[in-house]
Design a protein around this motif. Structure first.
Motif: not given
Length: 121
Positions: A29-41, A46-50, A55-63
């Protein structure tokens, strides 16, 4: 037309096949968080951003519609459930892999299903 686009996006969020390459598994989990924390996926097609938040939340937009959800790390897998503007995207635990510093891939069914690759920005 909008319904077809919505169904296509839901299928993509569930994952889709990608070619094999030099991805390395992320097991902690620590490695995963170091990759994604503060960054957009991102998946630009699809104009998809996650955003996967610590804190366990996922937020984003698509289309143009909001995506919300929650995630946890269980036994070396990213487990999530999401909602895309009222369309449920069911619970699944996924293998996470990284390629370089700017690409991450999620493979459904603990690495036994289809995959989706995201650019990290």
């Amino acid at each position: 037309m909008l319904r077809i686009s919505a169904l296509s996006l839901v299928a993509m969020l569930a994952a889709f096949p990608v070619a094999a390459n030099d991805f390395a598994p992320v097991r902690e989990k620590t490695e995963f968080l170091s990759l994604v924390e503060g960054r957009d996926l991102r998946i630009g097609l699809y104009n998809l951003t996650l955003n996967v938040l610590p804190d366990g939340q996922i937020k984003g937009r698509a289309l143009g519609w909001d995506i919300t959800g929650s995630w946890s790390w269980k036994d070396g897998y990213f487990c999530r459930e999401m909602d895309w503007s009222g369309m449920e995207i069911g619970y699944d635990c996924q293998l996470v892999e990284v390629e370089g510093a700017d690409k991450v891939r999620f493979t459904v069914d603990r690495g036994n299903g289809d995959s989706a690759s995201f650019k990290l920005r």
